[in-house]
Design a protein around this motif. Structure first.
Motif, PDB file in Angstrom:
ATOM      1  N   LEU A 111      55.096  39.960  43.371  1.00 42.77           N
ATOM      2  CA  LEU A 111      53.851  40.356  43.249  1.00 42.77           C
ATOM      3  C   LEU A 111      53.192  41.453  44.041  1.00 42.77           C
ATOM      4  CD1 LEU A 111      50.964  39.864  41.294  1.00 42.77           C
ATOM      5  CD2 LEU A 111      50.361  39.361  43.321  1.00 42.77           C
ATOM      6  N   GLU A 112      53.177  42.885  43.675  1.00 39.95           N
ATOM      7  CA  GLU A 112      52.911  43.257  45.409  1.00 39.95           C
ATOM      8  C   GLU A 112      51.580  43.917  45.410  1.00 39.95           C
ATOM      9  OE1 GLU A 112      55.290  45.815  46.833  1.00 39.95           O
ATOM     10  OE2 GLU A 112      56.737  44.603  46.130  1.00 39.95           O
ATOM     11  N   TRP A 113      50.506  43.784  44.209  1.00 36.30           N
ATOM     12  CA  TRP A 113      49.294  43.816  44.483  1.00 36.30           C
ATOM     13  C   TRP A 113      48.143  43.520  43.248  1.00 36.30           C
ATOM     14  CZ3 TRP A 113      46.943  46.567  40.521  1.00 36.30           C
ATOM     15  CH2 TRP A 113      47.721  47.896  39.499  1.00 36.30           C
ATOM     16  N   LEU A 114      46.910  43.316  43.157  1.00 35.19           N
ATOM     17  CA  LEU A 114      46.377  41.817  42.435  1.00 35.19           C
ATOM     18  C   LEU A 114      45.217  42.947  43.034  1.00 35.19           C
ATOM     19  CD1 LEU A 114      46.566  40.228  40.826  1.00 35.19           C
ATOM     20  CD2 LEU A 114      45.597  38.386  42.424  1.00 35.19           C
ATOM     21  N   VAL A 119      38.134  41.629  34.038  1.00 34.78           N
ATOM     22  CA  VAL A 119      39.631  42.336  34.008  1.00 34.78           C
ATOM     23  C   VAL A 119      40.417  42.444  34.782  1.00 34.78           C
ATOM     24  CG1 VAL A 119      41.375  44.289  32.942  1.00 34.78           C
ATOM     25  CG2 VAL A 119      39.573  43.537  31.313  1.00 34.78           C
ATOM     26  N   LEU A 120      41.552  41.366  34.446  1.00 31.50           N
ATOM     27  CA  LEU A 120      42.723  41.981  35.955  1.00 31.50           C
ATOM     28  C   LEU A 120      43.788  42.004  36.121  1.00 31.50           C
ATOM     29  CD1 LEU A 120      42.739  40.325  38.701  1.00 31.50           C
ATOM     30  CD2 LEU A 120      43.631  38.103  37.986  1.00 31.50           C
ATOM     31  N   LEU A 121      44.354  43.152  36.555  1.00 28.32           N
ATOM     32  CA  LEU A 121      45.201  44.015  36.728  1.00 28.32           C
ATOM     33  C   LEU A 121      46.418  43.492  37.696  1.00 28.32           C
ATOM     34  CD1 LEU A 121      42.506  46.064  35.560  1.00 28.32           C
ATOM     35  CD2 LEU A 121      44.503  47.478  35.703  1.00 28.32           C
ATOM     36  N   ALA A 122      47.734  43.679  37.351  1.00 31.88           N
ATOM     37  CA  ALA A 122      48.726  43.334  38.766  1.00 31.88           C
ATOM     38  C   ALA A 122      49.722  44.384  39.341  1.00 31.88           C
ATOM     39  CB  ALA A 122      49.090  42.016  38.818  1.00 31.88           C
ATOM     40  N   GLY A 123      50.292  44.549  40.299  1.00 30.56           N
ATOM     41  CA  GLY A 123      51.437  45.167  39.940  1.00 30.56           C
ATOM     42  C   GLY A 123      52.252  44.225  40.635  1.00 30.56           C
ATOM     43  N   THR A 124      54.107  44.758  40.104  1.00 26.90           N
ATOM     44  CA  THR A 124      55.213  43.577  40.202  1.00 26.90           C
ATOM     45  C   THR A 124      56.444  44.455  40.301  1.00 26.90           C
ATOM     46  OG1 THR A 124      55.123  43.839  37.635  1.00 26.90           O
ATOM     47  CG2 THR A 124      54.569  42.094  38.757  1.00 26.90           C
ATOM     48  N   ASP A 125      56.755  43.638  41.108  1.00 24.19           N
ATOM     49  CA  ASP A 125      58.217  44.466  41.560  1.00 24.19           C
ATOM     50  C   ASP A 125      59.329  44.903  40.607  1.00 24.19           C
ATOM     51  OD1 ASP A 125      61.517  43.192  42.287  1.00 24.19           O
ATOM     52  OD2 ASP A 125      60.122  44.180  44.130  1.00 24.19           O
ATOM     53  N   MET A 172      52.916  47.487  35.662  1.00 24.30           N
ATOM     54  CA  MET A 172      51.173  47.293  36.134  1.00 24.30           C
ATOM     55  C   MET A 172      51.658  46.279  34.862  1.00 24.30           C
ATOM     56  SD  MET A 172      47.842  49.126  36.487  1.00 24.30           S
ATOM     57  CE  MET A 172      48.183  50.141  34.480  1.00 24.30           C
ATOM     58  N   TRP A 173      50.595  44.987  34.876  1.00 26.06           N
ATOM     59  CA  TRP A 173      49.643  43.825  33.915  1.00 26.06           C
ATOM     60  C   TRP A 173      48.159  43.909  34.276  1.00 26.06           C
ATOM     61  CZ3 TRP A 173      53.344  40.137  32.037  1.00 26.06           C
ATOM     62  CH2 TRP A 173      54.664  40.349  32.209  1.00 26.06           C
TER      63      TRP A 173
END
Length: 415
Positions: A161-164, A172-178, A182-183
């Protein structure tokens, strides 16, 4: 977790419904999202006068502490802190001990202990209405908790995980990953949408105030502006105009028309979100930044931000330079020098004061109009890694490598 099919998420703004997420266009969507929507440690003196210390010697051993309250439940470094947006009365901190704590700012009472993570908790944020809190660890385990019931209501595991971040007006939840993705999830149902890009880290991200777009920065220096409903990148900024190193931070102005990005290449870029054009570039010396990979080893941009009440922007550098620029002319207005590298900056909501936290463990407030320091607060024995300011700019809550979070009451001559 399997993604639910045939669901569309609609987001309520202040005056209209923003249809943002089409999870599957083959079937009609469900209901609107927004509807769901002080102890002293005396050491042995070891001197030749019988082991007694003078009063001055004992006083010198007592760390200077300007804080009003110290939260000490973490058993490792505290990496992140956020205040609940609804009341600003609750803080959440995440740490190296694989835990997050929700606690009351006034007295430090633990309201919720969030366990079950597999690695250091580096992201912990409240939803827009403060009803939920999402915590994420470095390994990619994300958990969402209901604040009132104090129960875990959803979890999901992604890549590193990079950011949330929560959407500004919907659950609504967003996340950025390695892996560069983007989710985006509807919470608590977990319906999911992914935004795929090149296989490099999605290092930073921000949902724009319109709720319809998100800006994401990547390890290769690329910046993408995503349409959350359509799932496509409407603008891609890279190459000569873009950054020449990994993105470290980004921020948007109040109406979302401009985004400021920072990179390890030593420069900050000002981007028009409507056109995708780079309209400004800044470096620590006040000149037009060119950015190079060589600069990556010397003076990374660590934090950026826009002033809400004046046309000013701030760029914080690893060498301790806080540069204040005039937004319209893009001229360097003030340079505020720190003795140690700056970790994070934040503007007060309704003033021209910008706060910084540093590797030297100090919190400093600066008047951006004059470049003068307003006040300085100490109390940590290690670097401050994150901090949050309440709306009234009366308190700051910090997170530090000394395993502590502290509450500082801000006192200024104009109050």
């Amino acid at each position: 977790m399997d993604n639910n099919e045939g669901n569309e998420i609609q987001l309520h703004g202040d005056e209209e419904i923003l249809e943002v997420i089409d999870l599957n266009e083959s079937e009609p969507g469900p209901d609107d999202l927004a509807d769901d929507l002080e102890d002293v440690d005396f050491e042995d003196a070891g001197n030749d006068d019988g082991g007694w210390e003078t009063e001055d010697e004992m006083e010198a051993e007592v760390e200077h502490d300007d804080s009003e309250l110290t939260f000490s439940k973490h058993t490792g470094s505290v990496f992140c802190v956020s205040l609940d947006p609804a009341t600003n009365s609750m803080a959440v901190t995440g740490g190296e001990d694989d835990k997050a704590f929700v606690w009351r700012v006034s007295d430090g009472e633990v309201l919720l202990e969030c366990t079950g993570h597999k690695d250091s908790v580096t992201c912990a944020v409240f939803s827009h209405d403060s009803s939920m809190m999402a915590s994420g660890d470095m390994s990619g385990m994300i958990k969402v908790w209901n604040i009132q019931s104090k129960e875990e209501i959803w979890s999901f595991e992604v890549g590193d995980l990079e950011w949330l971040e929560w959407h500004p007006c919907a659950p609504v939840l967003l996340a950025g990953t390695d892996d560069g993705n983007m989710w985006m999830w509807k919470i608590p149902s977990g319906e999911c949408k992914t935004f795929q890009s090149s296989a490099c880290q999605a290092t930073s991200g921000k949902v724009l105030p319109d709720g319809k777009r998100a800006v994401v920065g990547y390890e290769d220096g690329t910046v993408r502006v995503w349409d959350l409903k359509q799932g496509n990148a409407v603008h891609v900024i890279k190459g000569q105009d873009g950054h020449q190193g990994a993105l470290t931070c980004l921020a948007c102005n109040k109406d979302g028309s401009l985004v400021l990005t920072g990179s390890v290449d030593g420069c900050a870029k000002l981007i028009n979100t409507a056109t995708g054009k780079v309209v400004g570039s800044f470096s620590a010396d006040g000149g037009k930044a060119k950015g190079s990979k060589d600069e990556a080893e010397t003076n990374s941009v660590e934090s950026v931000g826009f002033c809400n009440i004046l046309p000013l922007l701030a760029v914080a550098f690893l060498d301790g330079t806080l540069a204040i620029y005039d937004l319209s002319s893009q001229v360097l207005r003030n340079r505020c020098q720190h003795e140690a590298g700056i970790v994070h900056l934040q503007w007060e909501e309704s003033s021209s004061v910008v706060s910084t936290c540093c590797l030297d463990g100090a919190l400093r407030l600066w008047d951006a109009r004059t470049g003068n320091i307003v006040s300085e607060y100490r109390g940590h024995t290690a670097e401050i890694l994150d901090f949050a300011i309440n709306r009234e700019a009366s308190i700051v809550v910090t997170a530090s490598g000394d395993n502590l979070s502290k509450v500082f009451c801000l006192q200024r001559p104009d109050r």
